[in-house]
Structure formats: structure tokens, C-alpha cells
Design an enzyme around this catalytic site. Structure first.
Site, PDB file in Angstrom:
ATOM      1  N   HIS A 461       0.932  -1.229   0.208  1.00 48.73           N
ATOM      2  CA  HIS A 461      -0.475  -0.111   0.234  1.00 48.73           C
ATOM      3  C   HIS A 461       0.942   1.185   0.073  1.00 48.73           C
ATOM      4  CE1 HIS A 461      -4.077   2.354   1.105  1.00 48.73           C
ATOM      5  NE2 HIS A 461      -2.273   2.905   1.570  1.00 48.73           N
ATOM      6  N   GLU A 462       1.731   1.336   1.041  1.00 47.66           N
ATOM      7  CA  GLU A 462       2.878   2.685   1.016  1.00 47.66           C
ATOM      8  C   GLU A 462       3.827   2.612  -0.097  1.00 47.66           C
ATOM      9  OE1 GLU A 462       1.792   4.866   3.129  1.00 47.66           O
ATOM     10  OE2 GLU A 462       0.482   3.559   4.108  1.00 47.66           O
ATOM     11  N   HIS A 465       1.724   4.346  -2.671  1.00 47.83           N
ATOM     12  CA  HIS A 465       1.285   6.184  -2.785  1.00 47.83           C
ATOM     13  C   HIS A 465       2.926   6.867  -3.189  1.00 47.83           C
ATOM     14  CE1 HIS A 465      -1.608   6.390  -0.693  1.00 47.83           C
ATOM     15  NE2 HIS A 465      -1.726   5.468   0.599  1.00 47.83           N
ATOM     16  N   HIS A 468       3.126   6.769  -6.920  1.00 43.01           N
ATOM     17  CA  HIS A 468       2.141   7.949  -7.243  1.00 43.01           C
ATOM     18  C   HIS A 468       3.408   9.480  -7.045  1.00 43.01           C
ATOM     19  CE1 HIS A 468      -1.543  10.468  -7.137  1.00 43.01           C
ATOM     20  NE2 HIS A 468      -1.109  10.571  -7.574  1.00 43.01           N
TER      21      HIS A 468
HETATM   22 ZN   LIG Z   1      -2.391   5.025   1.888  1.00 46.09          ZN
END
Ligand SMILES: [Zn+2]
Length: 670
Positions: A461-462, A465, A468
């Protein structure tokens, strides 16, 4: 000697010179950088030349470089490696920063310049990205109240400061109620509880100095207690206290505070010219309107309720078989659901862990990025703020793309949770700067360090990010990387979690720490199957909360929020054995501040998109389909906030997201 925070960072990739920075450097650097930014802003606002995009908007983008440097280092260490000195500094900096940004948004001369550029926008020959930055800057000032004059301006300031006070009171009342209540457990009451719950209850008892184990209202203790305790009487008592947080009467009661907050928010929205607070709040989101939010939530509500009702029937039967007659109550659900989970999907966490080595999972997250986007990772030897931190040079076709820093292990000096931040955001103005991106997690140390499945998901998940930020390819920093709408920002992160679940990824990287063998198929299937267990319950408790949040902010503010809450739930036909995930008197997301007010839906909004977006890979026949990966980077991962989120999604997928993939993923599809 120049303060190392403000000097030119003459290091590899211009990383902060952590080995030269000491805590004593922060305060003087902060003061100097803050003054410099104030001077920059004043020079822009008071410029004698006529306002232009370059001398106002771009000048604002370029201002405050020193402050960015100081704060990026300071907030990184204050969150991930704090100490009393850093905590004291944070208490000192936070109000100064809040005042500083309030001062900028109240600067009438500055707003006057922005407004005249905005009004002349069609004659200025701006690029698409420049138009977007201009629109966002202007809108931000207007939404902050910069266009208000006289009595309205004064009233807006009053409302804002009253809302800040009420938000703090709401939080403190909730904390007081949570701190106050505990339920002592006799040794016999511990029967049936797993060791980790017993340990947590004993530790909580020690903290309360009551000489024996207790249940408290901390989610990490009460939820497992409700899940495992066979004592229905104790579950009922604990649940009742948990449900009553913020509504116990007396000085810590939050119900009137909630009513006042809602009424002030409505007034604030109307002063700014919006029909309701929800209209004001959603304007900047991908959803845009209350109607769009309601459509999404209702599309999920009916299938979720149907699933929850079917599950309730199964659990009721289990309860009756247990010799307990009558209806399934909210304090029964988790207990019987846990029994059912054990019977149907038992996944032995202890047996699973050796297959999830941290280093192998990092490799897996990198390898997926290599296959999807051509990124390569080479570990760097550079000074960082803690010996546990690691850094990598991220390249593509031999060219430097970013520096990625991973700070994975829990320690006392780190706040809880996991997060991603850019210590330096990608931008090309005023000059090209490559991003420096950090992931901070709280995994247990070990030799080798092993993860739970949830931990592994957090890691992916991290890293989503981080991608991105690292793949961002825009001109202006204010719209770079994760500077996107709140209901869009979790798309890249939640989407990336899907690659952990790709069977070939687990097969290659989930290898046993001792034997090196791949995870057995049966275990793999259990891991993947456990993901959608009890999703009827989880979806119902969440969607009900989101719909109440929306109803509070749409139209006129309710005089009696508790009555409004009951009305919404009755209209929905809320299943009797499920309560809202967060009822109004303890709905901190909505009342502790503005962050998630009429925004609680956004978790599900993102989930709808991540499920729908991953399906694009399924439709293309491979989780690593190169064309789909290229489109994902071109339209979502590289674009930051340079284009409206809905348009970005349509460019990627050819249409707006539908809920079908989410319903399938949660096991709610008919
Ligand atoms: Zn998040």
C-alpha cells in the site's frame, strides 16, 4: 557557519545532510526560513508591476524553498524518530505554521492579484497545467474566505475559530470517555480468550494500576474481546460502554457539540455561496456532488445488507445451537463470526509468517514495479536519520528517477501506523527536481524480520503511494505526486495491494525463511479466501456511517443530530445486530476536524476505483499487461493533480468506475 538545514545540500542526489543536522539547528532554521517565506509572499503581493501568471502564481510556487527544506527534514524525524526536544519543537512550530498559512490566505493584496489573473485567464495563453494551477490557487483562496468583505469576513473568522475550539473539545471529550471506563476481569472471565488478548488485558490493568486484567475501550482491546469472549453478559456490558462514548451526559457529552458544529458548517458554506456544506466540501473531490456520493453508497448498500442479513441468519443459528435463545445482538456478531471464520477459513497466522520475510516482500514490491514500469532499484550507502533506514537509487533505462527511503521497523520514537511522504516532491519549476520519497512502517524486528499478511499488504500500500510520487511528471510542485483530491489519493496505494495477491508474486517471493520453499497452494488459497470474510457486516457498518455523515451535511443542518441519525438508519432498514462503525457522539472523522466531514465515503470511493482499475489488467489477460501499465502511468501515476481526477480516470479506463468489481471482490455480488 551556515545552518546545515539551509545550506546548499551538496550531497549525493542533494539529500538532506542528516549526519550534519542536530536538533539545535531546527528552531533557528525554522525562524529564518519562515521570515524568508513571509518576505517572498509580501514581495509578490506588493509588486508594483501588473499581476501576471509569472510574477504571481509562478512566484508563489517558487517561494518558500528554505521552509520546504527545513520542514521536510523536521516532520520526517518528528514522526519517525521523535524525542522530547523534537516534540517541544513540534508544539512550537505547529501554531506558527497555522498562523502563517492563515495570514497568506487572508492577504487581500495577494488575492486581488490572483483574482485579476483568474478573470483574464482566457487571454493569457496558458498551458493546460498552468490553467489548472491557476484555478486551484484561486479556488483555494475563495474557499478560505478571501473574497469576503466587512461583516461577512469577520463572521467567517469567528466561525473558523469556534469550529477549531469545538473540534478540539469533541476529541478531548471522546478521549476522556475512552480513558475513564474499564471493566475488571476475574481470572475465570479470561477463559476462552487467546493469549494475545489476555496479555493485552493484563497490560491494560497494569497501566490502570488495578491489580488485575481489564477490558478498556481501546479498539485494539475491545474488538478482540468481543470477538473471543464466550461470556455474553460481559460482551454486552463492554459493548454498551463502547457504544456510549461521547453520549454519557455531563461535561464530556458530545451531542450538543455535534449540533453546533453542523450548524456552523452550514453557515460557513452559505457565506461562501454554496447550497450546503456537502456541496462546498465535495466541490474539490472527484465525486463533486452529494448525489454522486449517495449513488455510490446506495449501489453498495443493498447487496451488502442482503449479505449481512443472510450472515445474521447463519450466526443466529450458531447462537441457538450454543444454547442462547432470542435474537442476535450487536455484542454477539463478532463472537459468532469469529467461530464461523475458524470453521470455514482457518488461517494459521503463526504458520503463515515464516513465508512473509520483510526483505523478500520488499523485493517483491520492487520486482512488480520493474515489470510494470521498468524501474530498477539499487541500494545506496548514504547517511540517514536512523540506522534502520535504507535508501535506494531508483532508475529507469539508466536514468535517475528518484531516491526511495524505507524505514520499516517499529520503535518507541516512531508514531504508530504507516505512511508515505515526499521529502522532496517532483517538479520542473523553477528547476528540475527529482523526488525523494519515504515509506515509514511499524513492523516487528526479527532475524529475519517476518511480516503478517496485513503487514505485507501495508508494505505494498505505502509503496503504491511512493510510486505516485516517484513517477510524477508535472511542472509545478503544488500539484505534484499525491497532491490530488482526497477521494482519489488512495487509488494508487490500494491498487498496488492487488499485486501482492497475484498468485505468481506470492509463489516467487513468499518463500519459507528456513527451508526456502514456496508457500503451499492450500495456504495460498486460504490467504486469498480470508480477504472477503464477513464483508456484509463490515460494509454495512461502514456505509451506514458514511450515509449518516452525508445526511448531516446535505441541506439544512439538523437541530438534533441523534434524531437525524435514527431517521437515516430507519430509512435504510439497518440490520438489528449491526451498529454504525462510528456513531455520531464518537464520530471523530467527522467532528474532530474538517478532514473527513462529508468525506467518510471516500474510503469506499477509492476501493471502488482500485477494484475497477485492477480489473483492467484482468481484462487484458495479465496482471503485468504492458499496455495497461503504460496507461496507468500515463493517466494516473504521472499526472498528480494536473487534471481533474474524474477525467484522469476516464482517460485510463475509457469510462468512470463501476461498483461491480468491488462487489465481486468483497464477495457481495449476487
Ligand atoms: Zn494510504
Amino acid at each position: 557557519m551556515t545552518n546545515p538545514l539551509l545550506s546548499t545540500w551538496d550531497t549525493q542526489f542533494a539529500l538532506a545532510p542528516f549526519d550534519k543536522i542536530s536538533d539545535a539547528d531546527f528552531a533557528p532554521a525554522f525562524e529564518e526560513a519562515l521570515l524568508a517565506h513571509k518576505a517572498d509572499v509580501a514581495a509578490i503581493a506588493d509588486n508594483a508591476e501588473a499581476p501576471t501568471f509569472a510574477n504571481t502564481i509562478e512566484a508563489m510556487e517558487a517561494a518558500g524553498e528554505g521552509l520546504d527544506k527545513v520542514l521536510s527534514v523536521f516532520f520526517t524525524v518528528a514522526g519517525a524518530d521523535s524525542n522530547p526536544a523534537r516534540e517541544a519543537l513540534q508544539r512550537e512550530f505547529s501554531p506558527k505554521l497555522a498562523a502563517h498559512s492563515a495570514e497568506i490566505s487572508a492577504n487581500k493584496a495577494l488575492f486581488g492579484r490572483i483574482k485579476s489573473i483568474w478573470e483574464a485567464r482566457d487571454t493569457l495563453d496558458l498551458t493546460e497545467e498552468q490553467q489548472r494551477v491557476l484555478m486551484l490557487t484561486h479556488r483555494g483562496f475563495v474557499r478560505g474566505g478571501a473574497a469576503l468583505e466587512g461583516a461577512e469576513d469577520a463572521r467567517m473568522k469567528e466561525i473558523k475559530s469556534r469550529l477549531a475550539v469545538l473540534g478540539t473539545e469533541f476529541t478531548q471529550n471522546l478521549l476522556a470517555d475512552e480513558r475513564e471506563w474499564f471493566m475488571p476481569l476475574a481470572e475465570v472471565d479470561l477463559e476462552g480468550l487467546p493469549d494475545f488478548v489476555v496479555d493485552a488485558a493484563r497490560a491494560a490493568g497494569e497501566e490502570k494500576e488495578v491489580g488485575g486484567p481489564v477490558v478498556t475501550l481501546s479498539r485494539s482491546l475491545i474488538v478482540p474481546f468481543l470477538q473471543f469472549s464466550p461470556r455474553r453478559d460481559l460482551r454486552e456490558k463492554a459493548f454498551a460502554a463502547w457504544a456510549a462514548r461521547g453520549a454519557n451526559g455531563g461535561a464530556t457529552d458530545n451531542r450538543e457539540i455535534a449540533a453546533e458544529i453542523l450548524s456552523l458548517r452550514e453557515e460557513r458554506a452559505k457565506l461562501l455561496g454554496y447550497a450546503s456544506f456537502a456541496d462546498y466540501k465535495l466541490e474539490t473531490e472527484m465525486a463533486k456532488t452529494p448525489g454522486a456520493v449517495r449513488d455510490l453508497l446506495m449501489a453498495v448498500w443493498e447487496p451488502a445488507k442482503a449479505r449481512a442479513e443472510a450472515d445474521a441468519a447463519v450466526l443466529t443459528e450458531m447462537m441457538h445451537a450454543d444454547g442462547v435463545n432470542g435474537d442476535l445482538a450487536p455484542w454477539d456478531w463478532r463472537y459468532y463470526a469469529e467461530k464461523r471464520r475458524k470453521a470455514e477459513h482457518d488461517l494459521d497466522e503463526a504458520a503463515l509468517k515464516p513465508y512473509l520475510q520483510l526483505d523478500r516482500m520488499i523485493e517483491a514490491s520492487f520486482a512488480c514495479a520493474t515489470r510494470l514500469f521498468g524501474l530498477e532499484f539499487k541500494e545506496l550507502d548514504v547517511p540517514l536519520y536512523h540506522e534502520d533506514c535504507r535508501a535506494w537509487d531508483v532508475t529507469r533505462n539508466g536514468e535517475h528517477v528518484a531516491v526511495f527511503i524505507g524505514d520499516y521497523f517499529a520503535r518507541g520514537s516512531k508514531r504508530s501506523g504507516a505512511w508515505c511522504s515526499a521529502m522532496r516532491a517532483q517538479a520542473k519549476f523553477p528547476e528540475v527536481q527529482a523526488p525523494v520519497v519515504i515509506n515509514v512502517c511499524n513492523f516487528a524486528k526479527g532475524d529475519p524480520a517476518l511480516l503478517s499478511y496485513d503487514d505485507a499488504r501495508t508494505l505494498f500500500h505505502e509503496f503504491g503511494h511512493a510510486l505516485h510520487q516517484m513517477l510524477s511528471n508535472v511542472t509545478y510542485e503544488s500539484i505534484s505526486g499525491t497532491s490530488v483530491a482526497r477521494d482519489f489519493v488512495e487509488l494508487p496505494s490500494q491498487l498496488y495491494e492487488h499485486w501482492l495477491e497475484v498468485p505468481e508474486v506470492l509463489a516467487e517471493y513468499a518463500t519459507h525463511a528456513e527451508t526456502g520453499s514456496a508457500m503451499p497452494n492450500e495456504m495460498l488459497e486460504k490467504v486469498l479466501g480470508a480477504a472477503n470474510f464477513d464483508q456484509g457486516f463490515a460494509t454495512v457498518e461502514y456505509v451506514a456511517s458514511a450515509l449518516v455523515d452525508l445526511a448531516f451535511h446535505e441541506g439544512a443542518a439538523p437541530k438534533d443530530p441523534m434524531a437525524k441519525q435514527s431517521e437515516v438508519l430507519a430509512e435504510l432498514g439497518m440490520p438489528a445486530a449491526i451498529t454504525m462503525r462510528h456513531a455520531t457522539p464518537h464520530f471523530a472523522h467527522v467532528f474532530a476536524g474538517d478532514g473527513y466531514s462529508s468525506g467518510y465515503y471516500s474510503y469506499m470511493w477509492s476501493e471502488v476505483m482500485d477494484a475497477d482499475a485492477f480489473e483492467a489488467f484482468d481484462e487484458a489477460g495479465s496482471a503485468f499487461d504492458p499496455e495497461t501499465a503504460k496507461a496507468l502511468e500515463a493517466h494516473i501515476l504521472s499526472t498528480g493533480g494536473s487534471v481533474d481526477a474524474g477525467q484522469l480516470y476516464e482517460r485510463f479506463r475509457g469510462r468512470l468506475p463501476g461498483v461491480e468489481a468491488l462487489l465481486k471482490g468483497r464477495g457481495l455480488a449476487a
